[in-house]
Design an enzyme around this catalytic site. Sequence first.
Site, mmCIF file in Angstrom:
data_model
loop_
_atom_site.group_PDB
_atom_site.id
_atom_site.type_symbol
_atom_site.label_atom_id
_atom_site.label_comp_id
_atom_site.label_asym_id
_atom_site.label_seq_id
_atom_site.Cartn_x
_atom_site.Cartn_y
_atom_site.Cartn_z
ATOM 1 N N HIS A 41 -2.831 2.639 -10.470
ATOM 2 C CA HIS A 41 -3.201 3.099 -9.127
ATOM 3 C C HIS A 41 -2.486 4.378 -8.692
ATOM 4 O O HIS A 41 -2.717 4.880 -7.603
ATOM 5 C CB HIS A 41 -2.933 1.998 -8.095
ATOM 6 C CG HIS A 41 -1.460 1.770 -7.856
ATOM 7 N ND1 HIS A 41 -0.681 1.036 -8.711
ATOM 8 C CD2 HIS A 41 -0.631 2.201 -6.872
ATOM 9 C CE1 HIS A 41 0.564 1.004 -8.253
ATOM 10 N NE2 HIS A 41 0.624 1.716 -7.146
HETATM 11 C C1 UD1 Z 1 0.893 2.126 -1.876
HETATM 12 C C2 UD1 Z 1 2.301 2.680 -2.082
HETATM 13 C C3 UD1 Z 1 2.684 2.577 -3.549
HETATM 14 C C4 UD1 Z 1 2.510 1.176 -4.053
HETATM 15 C C5 UD1 Z 1 1.089 0.705 -3.773
HETATM 16 C C6 UD1 Z 1 0.894 -0.709 -4.217
HETATM 17 C C7 UD1 Z 1 2.964 4.525 -0.608
HETATM 18 C C8 UD1 Z 1 3.205 5.979 -0.550
HETATM 19 N N1 UD1 Z 1 2.351 4.093 -1.722
HETATM 20 O O1 UD1 Z 1 -0.035 2.957 -2.577
HETATM 21 O O2 UD1 Z 1 4.046 2.945 -3.697
HETATM 22 O O3 UD1 Z 1 2.778 1.130 -5.433
HETATM 23 O O4 UD1 Z 1 0.842 0.794 -2.371
HETATM 24 O O5 UD1 Z 1 -0.394 -1.150 -3.994
HETATM 25 O O6 UD1 Z 1 3.317 3.818 0.299
HETATM 26 N N2 UD1 Z 1 -6.781 0.516 0.755
HETATM 27 C C9 UD1 Z 1 -7.711 -0.467 0.966
HETATM 28 N N3 UD1 Z 1 -7.275 -1.712 1.302
HETATM 29 C C10 UD1 Z 1 -5.951 -2.016 1.443
HETATM 30 C C11 UD1 Z 1 -5.015 -0.996 1.216
HETATM 31 C C12 UD1 Z 1 -5.433 0.258 0.868
HETATM 32 O O7 UD1 Z 1 -8.909 -0.249 0.856
HETATM 33 O O8 UD1 Z 1 -5.636 -3.176 1.754
HETATM 34 C C13 UD1 Z 1 -7.248 1.871 0.388
HETATM 35 C C14 UD1 Z 1 -7.331 2.785 1.598
HETATM 36 O O9 UD1 Z 1 -8.435 3.592 1.456
HETATM 37 C C15 UD1 Z 1 -6.077 3.618 1.493
HETATM 38 C C16 UD1 Z 1 -5.912 3.722 -0.017
HETATM 39 O O10 UD1 Z 1 -6.366 2.457 -0.530
HETATM 40 O O11 UD1 Z 1 -6.218 4.848 2.132
HETATM 41 C C17 UD1 Z 1 -4.510 3.957 -0.441
HETATM 42 O O12 UD1 Z 1 -3.632 3.035 0.212
HETATM 43 P P1 UD1 Z 1 -2.130 3.460 0.576
HETATM 44 O O13 UD1 Z 1 -1.399 2.316 1.195
HETATM 45 O O14 UD1 Z 1 -2.153 4.735 1.316
HETATM 46 O O15 UD1 Z 1 -1.516 3.794 -0.839
HETATM 47 P P2 UD1 Z 1 -1.572 2.975 -2.191
HETATM 48 O O16 UD1 Z 1 -2.268 3.806 -3.198
HETATM 49 O O17 UD1 Z 1 -2.053 1.576 -1.964
#
Ligand code: UD1
Length: 364
Positions: free
Chosen positions: A205
Amino acid sequence: MKLISVVGARPNFMKIAPLCRELKKYPSIKNILVHTGQHYDFKMSQVFFQELEIPRPHINLNAASGSHARQTSDIMIKFEKVLLDIKPSLVVVAGDVNSTLACSVTAAKLLIPVAHIEAGLRSFDRSMPEEINRIVTDSVSDVLFTTCRDANANLLKEGIPIHKIHFTGNIMMDSLLHNLKKAGSSKILSKMGLKNHNYCLVTLHRPANVDNAKNLKSILLALGSVSSLVPVVFPIHPRTIHNINKFGLSKTAAKFPALSLCEPAGYIDFLKLTSCARLVLTDSGGIQEETTALKIPCLTLRDNTERPVTVTMGTNKLISTNPARIVPECVKILQGRPKKSRIPPKWDGKTAERICKILHEFYS
Ligand code: UD1
């Protein structure tokens, strides 16, 4: 004493669950759980509350998704109101996600002491947002709990006074050891038609691997080749599936019948999948540690790691972000002898006990 413990994203839940359980033994400490809402899908959040028996959060900030600045600032504004209202004696944060940075900085600016679980890890690669989160959080923390001795050394080099640093071990192992028996009864292998120690488990990811179309396509093709040797199971993170769809790559993945893309797994099923895998290919931080604890070979698709102990003592090998390395490195594991490994000190399931004892002494 009122304490606020913070969770936000998936890797936080398995670190806070043992703390919540252990804090119940201290009637003088009131633990108020705040969920920032950084992760919000059932499979990324709620399932972990159920399976790890984390109490329902007292407060959910329902943070906005989007850019780092938008997400971080939204959490800060909302968390500041909570702190002004509750006036806790201490804020406990864990790991290195945006919620960790946002809540630690907000508390520090209101002169509320901060305790950081999993302090001192460094990849020395500031192109990763997590590295910035780790450095900033540690610099404003008053109590720093480390998972390994190299983390203590990193903190001392950055000028953190020694009396603030406590080598208490890896709290994620408390969750792992507590749930191993439950995971043993998971039916995920039969549900997915997998055989014990005869499949490759994949999780990817990180932006460096999945945000670029050409790179993601090369990774999927490499996984397809691996699947001709051993079945490949790939529980897929929202960021990754979003990009596979955006780049029109779902047909590429579908060409390989033994490459199974599935929804993110809950904690118990994922623990079963990891503990029974022939090998794991990942870019996650936590999974590098879980495979070391379970003695399962792990290939990490990154150029560096903030968890070097998983390489020096554990089962982990860094294979860079070059997708061309995937097939030859998987073949080496499938044909070779497993690397000799040891479990790092204090990854023994008693970290929450050590942390709570220190927190209690800190305030009495
Ligand atoms: C985040 C953490 C990363 C961790 C990862 C584990 C930061 C900078 N990154 O990355 O260190 O390894 O989580 O999963 O904090 N989304 C959904 N549903 C959810 C959550 C996210 O659809 O429940 C989608 C959203 O479009 C969001 C994107 O995934 O914008 C990215 O989510 P985000 O929390 O920004 O970063 P991760 O890539 O999940």
